[in-house]
Enzyme design. Structure first.
Site, short mmCIF file in Angstrom:
data_model
loop_
_atom_site.label_atom_id
_atom_site.label_comp_id
_atom_site.label_asym_id
_atom_site.label_seq_id
_atom_site.Cartn_x
_atom_site.Cartn_y
_atom_site.Cartn_z
CB CYS A 282 -12.88 36.81 -16.23
SG CYS A 282 -12.89 35.41 -17.38
CD GLU B 131 -12.68 34.99 -12.97
OE1 GLU B 131 -13.89 35.31 -12.96
OE2 GLU B 131 -12.10 34.56 -13.99
CE LYS C 63 -16.60 38.02 -14.04
NZ LYS C 63 -16.16 36.64 -14.35
#
EC number: 2.3.1.269
Length: 465
Positions: A360, A262, A312
């Site tokens: 994440c 990430e 995301k």
């Protein structure tokens, strides 16, 4: 001190501490006694709230690793109070949820103070449903369902049919049964033990993975760059040479692509090498109509620039998403200046094969990944940057990756800045590819699968309504 059964405050504190030890560490060994103590307090909203407060404060103590925040522009004297305030706010949120659950329990009991099993089942189902709803929100990390792993993989096997919400419901019921055994001094414990053994046997049988179609060999780069140094001029100068070295190592490992964690690629990144030795799948940043997003990007040897795969969607409050506050009030809260969420779908239908992505924090959203699997994802990829948090968060992250693998029947490749970088098989077994905090490249051979689990079918049927 007297009998523990006559000490509600002590039971609340002890139960909360036992619950806090479960995620990523003690699992059901501490969670079931913790839930038994909670059931003993179920009609005491303030004590139940205290249970939730201590449970989350202990399980989320890694949040204190945010300190120091001076690298984000926060004054040194304010750094620790801000980290503590964030940590305490999570505990208070859990306390409020337990307070509401306890108030509901008061409405479910009989007038004479006794309990029907139907009422107990309802409360357990409400808890499991609440965890399922919360896991898609920005205010949830790990709960009772996710605490099963890594210690109890046979029990987690039931997640292939029931998901994390079902695992939470079962543990609530066993916790109630354990409290009843305690009250009765252990009498009539056979049914409780039989249900526990049967669940483990059924879960172990369910762990058999779906048949594999083909293998996919990928490289995983763990750069181990301290987040507090990531944006320094020196690190920026060294980044391109480090990436080039990682790509060369990936080529020598004969992988089909290199995966980087990430936030690895900066905005408008351009490769020094033309063409790239191998394709690169990496976390990075991009701008979309004036909005900054954290994304998974694909760079191919035969194409210029990078191709966005997915943005995301589930952003960390304050750390990534900032409310519309005056500029002076947001200083020190986010290292990236505030991001905007992308589309909710986690499904990526491009080279090298259809897969699903969790960036994440999104690893805690099991429903989104199960839905992507039902759409055709043949494997799961999760990328993260868990620095500067301690090893406890890595253990919890890997436990959630195990649960997602079991729920979906898919191999999961985890690639993180400082760890965990690991391959989780569809049956929940973990192969550590690199040690934490190690700058290196490793190869992982995962299996592509298409057969759907019962849980993925259930999620798809529900979402298609």
């Amino acid at each position: 001190m007297g009998d523990l059964r006559s000490q509600p405050l002590l039971r609340a504190v002890l139960g909360g501490l036992l619950a806090g030890l479960a995620p990523g560490v003690a699992g059901p060994l501490s969670m079931l006694p913790a839930l038994a103590l909670l059931w003993s307090l179920v009609e005491r909203p303030r004590d139940a709230a205290l249970w939730g407060l201590f449970g989350v404060l202990l399980s989320h103590r890694w949040l204190l690793g945010l300190h120091p925040l001076t690298w984000m522009g926060l004054p040194a004297w304010l750094s620790l109070p801000v980290a503590v305030a964030i940590w305490l706010s999570c505990g208070v949120a859990a306390a409020l949820l337990l307070l509401l659950w306890s108030l509901l329990a008061r409405l479910c009991r009989r007038r004479d103070g006794t309990w029907r099993f139907g009422a107990v089942l309802l409360l357990a189902l409400v808890w499991g449903a609440a965890e399922l709803l919360l896991e898609g929100s920005p205010l949830f990390w790990i709960g009772v369902g996710g605490s099963v792993l890594p210690l109890d993989r046979p029990l987690a096997g039931l997640g292939r049919w029931l998901g994390s919400g079902g695992l939470a419901t079962l543990q609530l019921l066993w916790g109630w049964g354990l409290w009843q055994l305690w009250r009765r001094r252990g009498r009539r414990c056979a049914w409780w033990l039989i249900s526990l053994l049967l669940a483990h046997a059924m879960g172990a049988l369910s762990l058999s993975p779906p048949p594999a179609l083909a293998a996919l060999r990928l490289g995983a780069w763990q750069p181990a760059i301290p987040t507090r140094e990531k944006f320094s001029p020196e690190r920026q100068r060294r980044f391109q040479s480090a990436l080039s070295s990682a790509l060369q190592q990936a080529q020598s490992l004969k992988v089909e692509a290199l995966v980087a964690p990430e936030g690895t690629l900066p905005f408008r990144w351009q490769a020094d090498e033309d063409p790239l030795p191998v394709p690169l799948i990496s976390g990075g940043f991009r701008w979309v109509r004036g909005q900054q997003r954290s994304s998974v990007l694909l760079a191919r040897p035969d194409r210029a620039g990078v191709e966005p795969l997915v943005d995301k969607h589930r952003l960390v409050p304050l750390g990534e998403w900032l409310p519309p506050l005056p500029a002076g009030l947001t200083r020190g809260l986010s290292a990236v200046g505030g991001l905007q969420p992308g589309d909710a779908s986690r499904f990526v239908n491009v080279w090298p094969s259809p897969f699903a992505v969790a960036i994440c924090y999104e690893i805690s959203d099991g429903r989104a990944l199960a839905k992507a699997t039902a759409q055709g994802a043949e494997w799961l990829l999760t990328i993260a940057n868990l620095d500067p948090y301690p090893q406890l968060l890595q253990r919890q992250f890997l436990a959630l990756a195990q649960l997602r693998a079991i729920e979906t029947g898919r191999d999961v490749l985890s690639v993180a800045n400082t760890g965990p970088t690991a391959l989780v098989s569809a049956d929940g077994t973990v192969q550590r590819l690199l040690e934490p905090q190690t700058d290196a490249v490793a190869a992982a051979e995962l299996q592509r699968r298409q057969q759907l689990t019962g849980y993925s079918r259930l999620v798809w049927a529900w979402s298609s309504r």
